[in-house]
Every structure is written in structure tokens, then in C-alpha cells.
Motif scaffolding. Structure first.
Motif, PDB file in Angstrom:
ATOM      1  N   ARG A  54       0.828  -1.205   0.000  1.00 27.54           N
ATOM      2  CA  ARG A  54       0.000   0.000   0.000  1.00 27.54           C
ATOM      3  C   ARG A  54       0.863   1.256   0.000  1.00 27.54           C
ATOM      4  O   ARG A  54       0.557   2.232  -0.682  1.00 27.54           O
ATOM      5  CB  ARG A  54      -0.901   0.033   1.230  1.00 27.54           C
ATOM      6  N   THR A  55       1.913   1.230   0.781  1.00 29.93           N
ATOM      7  CA  THR A  55       2.780   2.400   0.853  1.00 29.93           C
ATOM      8  C   THR A  55       3.529   2.605  -0.454  1.00 29.93           C
ATOM      9  O   THR A  55       3.693   3.741  -0.915  1.00 29.93           O
ATOM     10  CB  THR A  55       3.769   2.248   2.024  1.00 29.93           C
ATOM     11  N   ARG A 107       5.398  10.040   5.429  1.00 32.86           N
ATOM     12  CA  ARG A 107       3.978   9.695   5.266  1.00 32.86           C
ATOM     13  C   ARG A 107       3.087  10.877   5.626  1.00 32.86           C
ATOM     14  O   ARG A 107       2.123  11.182   4.926  1.00 32.86           O
ATOM     15  CB  ARG A 107       3.623   8.506   6.150  1.00 32.86           C
ATOM     16  N   TRP A 146      -5.706   7.654   1.578  1.00 32.32           N
ATOM     17  CA  TRP A 146      -6.199   6.405   2.166  1.00 32.32           C
ATOM     18  C   TRP A 146      -5.066   5.396   2.338  1.00 32.32           C
ATOM     19  O   TRP A 146      -4.934   4.772   3.398  1.00 32.32           O
ATOM     20  CB  TRP A 146      -7.297   5.805   1.289  1.00 32.32           C
ATOM     21  N   ALA A 147      -4.251   5.225   1.309  1.00 27.22           N
ATOM     22  CA  ALA A 147      -3.177   4.231   1.375  1.00 27.22           C
ATOM     23  C   ALA A 147      -2.140   4.596   2.425  1.00 27.22           C
ATOM     24  O   ALA A 147      -1.639   3.719   3.136  1.00 27.22           O
ATOM     25  CB  ALA A 147      -2.526   4.081   0.007  1.00 27.22           C
ATOM     26  N   CYS A 199      -2.656   6.440   5.121  1.00 27.61           N
ATOM     27  CA  CYS A 199      -3.258   6.352   6.465  1.00 27.61           C
ATOM     28  C   CYS A 199      -3.416   4.910   6.924  1.00 27.61           C
ATOM     29  O   CYS A 199      -3.251   4.609   8.109  1.00 27.61           O
ATOM     30  CB  CYS A 199      -4.609   7.055   6.495  1.00 27.61           C
ATOM     31  N   THR A 200      -3.738   4.003   6.024  1.00 25.75           N
ATOM     32  CA  THR A 200      -3.939   2.615   6.428  1.00 25.75           C
ATOM     33  C   THR A 200      -2.687   1.763   6.272  1.00 25.75           C
ATOM     34  O   THR A 200      -2.609   0.700   6.845  1.00 25.75           O
ATOM     35  CB  THR A 200      -5.062   1.966   5.595  1.00 25.75           C
ATOM     36  N   GLY A 201      -1.697   2.246   5.538  1.00 20.92           N
ATOM     37  CA  GLY A 201      -0.488   1.457   5.287  1.00 20.92           C
ATOM     38  C   GLY A 201       0.325   1.205   6.535  1.00 20.92           C
ATOM     39  O   GLY A 201       0.865   0.119   6.725  1.00 20.92           O
ATOM     40  N   HIS A 227      -0.646   0.907   9.679  1.00 23.10           N
ATOM     41  CA  HIS A 227      -1.271  -0.117  10.507  1.00 23.10           C
ATOM     42  C   HIS A 227      -1.143  -1.496   9.883  1.00 23.10           C
ATOM     43  O   HIS A 227      -0.915  -2.484  10.554  1.00 23.10           O
ATOM     44  CB  HIS A 227      -2.750   0.210  10.754  1.00 23.10           C
ATOM     45  N   HIS A 228      -1.247  -1.528   8.563  1.00 23.58           N
ATOM     46  CA  HIS A 228      -1.106  -2.792   7.842  1.00 23.58           C
ATOM     47  C   HIS A 228       0.312  -3.339   7.987  1.00 23.58           C
ATOM     48  O   HIS A 228       0.517  -4.528   8.196  1.00 23.58           O
ATOM     49  CB  HIS A 228      -1.456  -2.581   6.381  1.00 23.58           C
ATOM     50  N   ASP A 236       0.900  -4.765  11.561  1.00 26.59           N
ATOM     51  CA  ASP A 236       0.267  -6.060  11.792  1.00 26.59           C
ATOM     52  C   ASP A 236       0.958  -7.179  11.010  1.00 26.59           C
ATOM     53  O   ASP A 236       0.959  -8.324  11.434  1.00 26.59           O
ATOM     54  CB  ASP A 236      -1.211  -6.022  11.377  1.00 26.59           C
TER      55      ASP A 236
END
Length: 146
Positions: free
Chosen positions: A25-26, A96, A133-134, A136-138, A140-141, A144
Motif C-alpha cells: 500500500r505504501t 507519510r 487512504w493508502a 493512512c492505512t499502510g 497499521h497494515h 500487523d
């Protein structure tokens, strides 16, 4: 028979999103920032070079000269490319955040640019929102996944 019972084992730590490996994603966000920044840069060059290329609207609430809009898009395009390169090659947290801020400004500027070149502006708005979006969620992804 030899065993490893006496050796100390390193404790398993949870990955830190600030130093995590870069996820897909990043990387996608970085490539889209470079692409969107290049598009915004060329859009700005076209507005500065030839004012007759774009439709000049009358009575637009955010009326601004095309040369002024061109310089706004040139600056945002260069900032987007720089943010994309920083995210792609370093992936650090400040890059980021910088990418999120610049992509948000790019989406806002293209929203105000809609009357001049609607299709191009809509494409760049979608690209910038996808980048936000990518990014912001990258993180956390990535945290994990480790």
C-alpha cells in the motif's frame, strides 16, 4: 546431546509502524504521488505557458488567474513528487505525514480547478484521495504484518 536451553533468546517484539518495512500500500501510494505530482506539474506548466488551452469561466466563486493556478499546481506537483520519493525510498513516518498533507492539498486544489479542466481534475482528486487512504492505512497494515 547439546541443547539451546542455556542460551538467552531475544524477546519477540511487536513491529513499530515508524520503522516497519514498506508494504504494498505504501509503495502504491508513493508511486501514485509521483505520478499525480508529475500530472499536476504538467497541468501547471500548461496553464502558465498558454492561457488559451483552458476554459475561462466567468463568475466563478474562486476566481483566480490561470497563471496563478498554474503556479499553484507547479508547486504542488513538485511537493507531491518529493513526498512520493521520500515515502518510496525511506518510508519514515514524517514522509507519510508530509505525503498525506500534500495529497490533501492537491485534492483540494484540484477541486477548485474543476471548472477549468473537469476530467483531469477529477482524475487527480481520485488519485490524491487514494494516496491519503493508502498512507493512512499502510502504517497499521505494516505493523500487523511483521
Amino acid at each position: 546431546m547439546a541443547t539451546d536451553a542455556g542460551r538467552p533468546h531475544p524477546a519477540a517484539t511487536h513491529p513499530d509502524p515508524w520503522n516497519a518495512a514498506t508494504s504494498g500500500r505504501t509503495v502504491m501510494a508513493a508511486v501514485l504521488m509521483i505520478f499525480g505530482g508529475a500530472m499536476a506539474f504538467f497541468e501547471g506548466l500548461a496553464a502558465v505557458a498558454s492561457d488559451d488551452l483552458f476554459v475561462v469561466t466567468r463568475h466563478y466563486l474562486f476566481e483566480f488567474s490561470l497563471t496563478g493556478w498554474g503556479w499553484v499546481h507547479i508547486v504542488l506537483g513538485v511537493a507531491l513528487v518529493a513526498a512520493g520519493c521520500a515515502v518510496l525510498f525511506s518510508g519514515v513516518l514524517w514522509a507519510r505525514y508530509f505525503g498525506i498533507a500534500v495529497a490533501g492539498l492537491g485534492a483540494f486544489a484540484n477541486f477548485l480547478w474543476l471548472p477549468y479542466y473537469p476530467l483531469w481534475a477529477l482524475v487527480l482528486i481520485a488519485v490524491n484521495i487514494l494516496v491519503v487512504w493508502a498512507l493512512c492505512t499502510g502504517a497499521h497494515h505494516e505493523a500487523d504484518a511483521g
